[in-house]
Design a protein around this motif. Structure first.
Motif: not given
Length: 243
Positions: A31-38, A40-53
């Protein structure tokens, strides 16, 4: 694996091995690698929820209509868009760019480049991403159509257009994550079939969040890949313009 091998290995896996655990820290690294994806305008308007429960996984499985890939998933990652955070993200980009320009731009160009960044992120971004029951987008659309009569301009500026932009950026991160998981020897399946209301409820997400994709994770069983991969003939997809 090289890139070709990673791409060939990645499949939408429908059945995961219940006896094969996957390392949550390794998934987090992907998921940290996924943050290297481009984005638009470098706004990074996304989040991820990693579920293990386990309890939350069961709720998400139900939200995904108890598909086999969801029932057998060892972990899940829910990717969401956060267009509602465009103000804070724009400020974060500006704060970074001020230092970035000082470090990497010639002294005689720093003032002009800094002013240009402030104009874009303080004025243009809020103008593009603001919402008002469709009215803000309609005003932007009319303005773009008028200016477009005289010079090239981006015409996709309605509220629905900007929503698409945010989801496209998030999807780039999703694909990067799935390729990183494949390189790690893990399998994934991106799901479009889910009840977004139940997904939000399971994760306690606010109203302004939109679900982009639910990705199930695990290690494939032999029946997890449903036959050979189908792709349309490349000649139907590829169009060369030029010599």
């Amino acid at each position: 694996m090289n890139l070709q091998e990673i791409l060939e290995h990645r499949r939408a896996v429908r059945h995961f091995d219940p006896a094969r655990l996957i390392d949550a820290e390794r998934v987090k690294q992907c998921l940290e690698m996924a943050t290297l994806a481009p984005t638009s305008s470098n706004m990074q308007l996304w989040e991820c929820y990693h579920v293990t429960d386990e309890a939350v996984l069961k709720k998400l499985s139900r939200a995904c209509f108890n598909q086999l890939t969801a029932r057998s998933a060892r972990q899940m990652v829910v990717f969401v868009t956060r267009q509602d955070r465009y103000h804070s993200h724009a400020r974060a980009v500006i704060a970074f760019e001020e230092g970035n320009i000082r470090r990497n731009s010639p002294a005689d160009k720093q003032l002009k480049r800094t002013a240009k960044q402030h104009l874009y992120y303080d004025r243009v971004i809020p103008f593009l991403y603001s919402r008002c029951f469709g009215l803000a987008g309609l005003a932007r659309k009319m303005l773009a159509q008028t200016i477009g009569l005289f010079r090239p301009i981006v015409h996709q500026v309605s509220e629905s257009d900007m929503r698409v932009v945010v989801h496209k950026s998030c999807a780039l991160a999703v694909q990067t994550f799935m390729l990183a998981m494949s390189e790690a020897g893990y399998d994934t399946c991106p799901l479009e079939g889910f009840d977004s209301r139940l997904v939000k409820k399971a994760l306690g997400l606010p109203y302004g969040v939109e679900i982009n994709m639910v990705v199930t994770c695990g290690v494939r069983l032999p029946d997890g890949v449903w036959g050979d991969r189908f792709r349309l003939p490349f000649e139907e997809t590829y169009h060369r313009v030029g010599q």
